[in-house]
Motif scaffolding. Sequence first.
Motif, PDB file in Angstrom:
ATOM      1  N   LEU A  29       0.830  -1.211   0.000  1.00 58.15           N
ATOM      2  CA  LEU A  29       0.000   0.000   0.000  1.00 58.15           C
ATOM      3  C   LEU A  29       0.863   1.258   0.000  1.00 58.15           C
ATOM      4  O   LEU A  29       0.563   2.231  -0.705  1.00 58.15           O
ATOM      5  CB  LEU A  29      -0.931  -0.018   1.211  1.00 58.15           C
ATOM      6  N   PHE A  30       1.935   1.250   0.793  1.00 57.85           N
ATOM      7  CA  PHE A  30       2.846   2.393   0.790  1.00 57.85           C
ATOM      8  C   PHE A  30       3.440   2.615  -0.598  1.00 57.85           C
ATOM      9  O   PHE A  30       3.487   3.739  -1.103  1.00 57.85           O
ATOM     10  CB  PHE A  30       3.969   2.178   1.805  1.00 57.85           C
ATOM     11  N   ALA A  31       3.915   1.528  -1.228  1.00 63.71           N
ATOM     12  CA  ALA A  31       4.539   1.651  -2.540  1.00 63.71           C
ATOM     13  C   ALA A  31       3.562   2.200  -3.571  1.00 63.71           C
ATOM     14  O   ALA A  31       3.914   3.060  -4.391  1.00 63.71           O
ATOM     15  CB  ALA A  31       5.081   0.286  -2.979  1.00 63.71           C
ATOM     16  N   LEU A  32       2.327   1.715  -3.553  1.00 58.64           N
ATOM     17  CA  LEU A  32       1.337   2.179  -4.524  1.00 58.64           C
ATOM     18  C   LEU A  32       0.978   3.644  -4.295  1.00 58.64           C
ATOM     19  O   LEU A  32       0.868   4.426  -5.249  1.00 58.64           O
ATOM     20  CB  LEU A  32       0.084   1.306  -4.444  1.00 58.64           C
ATOM     21  N   LEU A  33       0.797   4.034  -3.035  1.00 55.07           N
ATOM     22  CA  LEU A  33       0.427   5.421  -2.740  1.00 55.07           C
ATOM     23  C   LEU A  33       1.556   6.383  -3.079  1.00 55.07           C
ATOM     24  O   LEU A  33       1.326   7.444  -3.673  1.00 55.07           O
ATOM     25  CB  LEU A  33       0.044   5.547  -1.263  1.00 55.07           C
ATOM     26  N   LEU A  34       2.786   6.034  -2.701  1.00 54.59           N
ATOM     27  CA  LEU A  34       3.907   6.927  -2.995  1.00 54.59           C
ATOM     28  C   LEU A  34       4.150   7.010  -4.495  1.00 54.59           C
ATOM     29  O   LEU A  34       4.443   8.084  -5.025  1.00 54.59           O
ATOM     30  CB  LEU A  34       5.166   6.458  -2.272  1.00 54.59           C
ATOM     31  N   SER A  35       4.033   5.877  -5.191  1.00 56.75           N
ATOM     32  CA  SER A  35       4.189   5.908  -6.645  1.00 56.75           C
ATOM     33  C   SER A  35       3.139   6.806  -7.281  1.00 56.75           C
ATOM     34  O   SER A  35       3.444   7.595  -8.187  1.00 56.75           O
ATOM     35  CB  SER A  35       4.082   4.495  -7.216  1.00 56.75           C
ATOM     36  N   VAL A 204      12.344   4.665  -7.896  1.00 54.58           N
ATOM     37  CA  VAL A 204      13.109   3.489  -7.489  1.00 54.58           C
ATOM     38  C   VAL A 204      12.741   3.070  -6.065  1.00 54.58           C
ATOM     39  O   VAL A 204      12.658   1.862  -5.767  1.00 54.58           O
ATOM     40  CB  VAL A 204      14.619   3.786  -7.596  1.00 54.58           C
ATOM     41  N   PHE A 205      12.501   4.031  -5.181  1.00 55.94           N
ATOM     42  CA  PHE A 205      12.213   3.680  -3.780  1.00 55.94           C
ATOM     43  C   PHE A 205      10.893   2.933  -3.632  1.00 55.94           C
ATOM     44  O   PHE A 205      10.871   1.839  -3.031  1.00 55.94           O
ATOM     45  CB  PHE A 205      12.240   4.934  -2.910  1.00 55.94           C
ATOM     46  N   PRO A 206       9.764   3.460  -4.128  1.00 55.36           N
ATOM     47  CA  PRO A 206       8.545   2.655  -4.005  1.00 55.36           C
ATOM     48  C   PRO A 206       8.603   1.351  -4.781  1.00 55.36           C
ATOM     49  O   PRO A 206       7.983   0.360  -4.382  1.00 55.36           O
ATOM     50  CB  PRO A 206       7.451   3.587  -4.548  1.00 55.36           C
ATOM     51  N   ALA A 207       9.352   1.321  -5.892  1.00 48.29           N
ATOM     52  CA  ALA A 207       9.484   0.066  -6.641  1.00 48.29           C
ATOM     53  C   ALA A 207      10.218  -0.971  -5.803  1.00 48.29           C
ATOM     54  O   ALA A 207       9.818  -2.152  -5.748  1.00 48.29           O
ATOM     55  CB  ALA A 207      10.227   0.314  -7.955  1.00 48.29           C
ATOM     56  N   TRP A 208      11.301  -0.572  -5.143  1.00 44.28           N
ATOM     57  CA  TRP A 208      12.019  -1.497  -4.252  1.00 44.28           C
ATOM     58  C   TRP A 208      11.136  -1.949  -3.102  1.00 44.28           C
ATOM     59  O   TRP A 208      11.113  -3.141  -2.756  1.00 44.28           O
ATOM     60  CB  TRP A 208      13.276  -0.823  -3.710  1.00 44.28           C
ATOM     61  N   ALA A 209      10.397  -1.019  -2.501  1.00 42.64           N
ATOM     62  CA  ALA A 209       9.501  -1.380  -1.398  1.00 42.64           C
ATOM     63  C   ALA A 209       8.422  -2.355  -1.860  1.00 42.64           C
ATOM     64  O   ALA A 209       8.039  -3.271  -1.119  1.00 42.64           O
ATOM     65  CB  ALA A 209       8.858  -0.120  -0.810  1.00 42.64           C
TER      66      ALA A 209
END
Length: 232
Positions: A29-35, A204-209
Amino acid sequence: MRPVAAEPPHGPAEHALQTPRAAGLAGVLFALLLSGAIVLMRLGLPSGAAAVTAGGFTDSTRRSAVRTALALVPFAGIFFLWFVGVVRARVGEAEDKFLATVFLGSGLVFVATMYGAAAAAGAVLATAHPAGSAPSLPTWDFGRHYAYTLMMGYAMRMAAVFTFSTSTIGHRLGILPRWLSLLGFVSGLVLLFVAADVPWSELVFPAWAFVLSVYILVAGGRGGARAAAVPA
């Protein structure tokens, strides 16, 4: 003979199986929201804050994209903190105190700087850009550079430290495969040296997460299946 107390239905073993799934879901959820926030912000400010003039930001579509991105940021931070907490609970006492301090500190500073950047950008839109009019030049220049620098210059570098520490802990404890640890180190280098100057590289950060969270979900599911197959 003293009777043996029955194990409660929600014992430690059950929580150990539930923890990875909770961490994975929070990370996804964090990765999707930040992306989503990053993509919307880049659509509203295609070349970054430095290339946008005060009079060139009167388009309602671009302003709406930026406002929507700012609205997603608080929820991304909430799920990120949940992700950090559950991962720390999963690692437990095996965590190295030095790395644990860097891991937790960088995560908290990342959220703080991300919130600060979003608050600064929101303040500029609210006070210096009313109802389709161009903001005053001094306020616009200060606000856009402050928000952009705080997010790209500081938050992304704290994200790099968080990525490094997480990958190191996972590698030392053997809870992450080698390829995922290497992916974390490469992602950290990109965030540390590239993200501030190259548009879209902050994804890159949300993708890694997201990759890490999916791995936690899959590994947790396999662990639960193996535990269920063991006879009592």
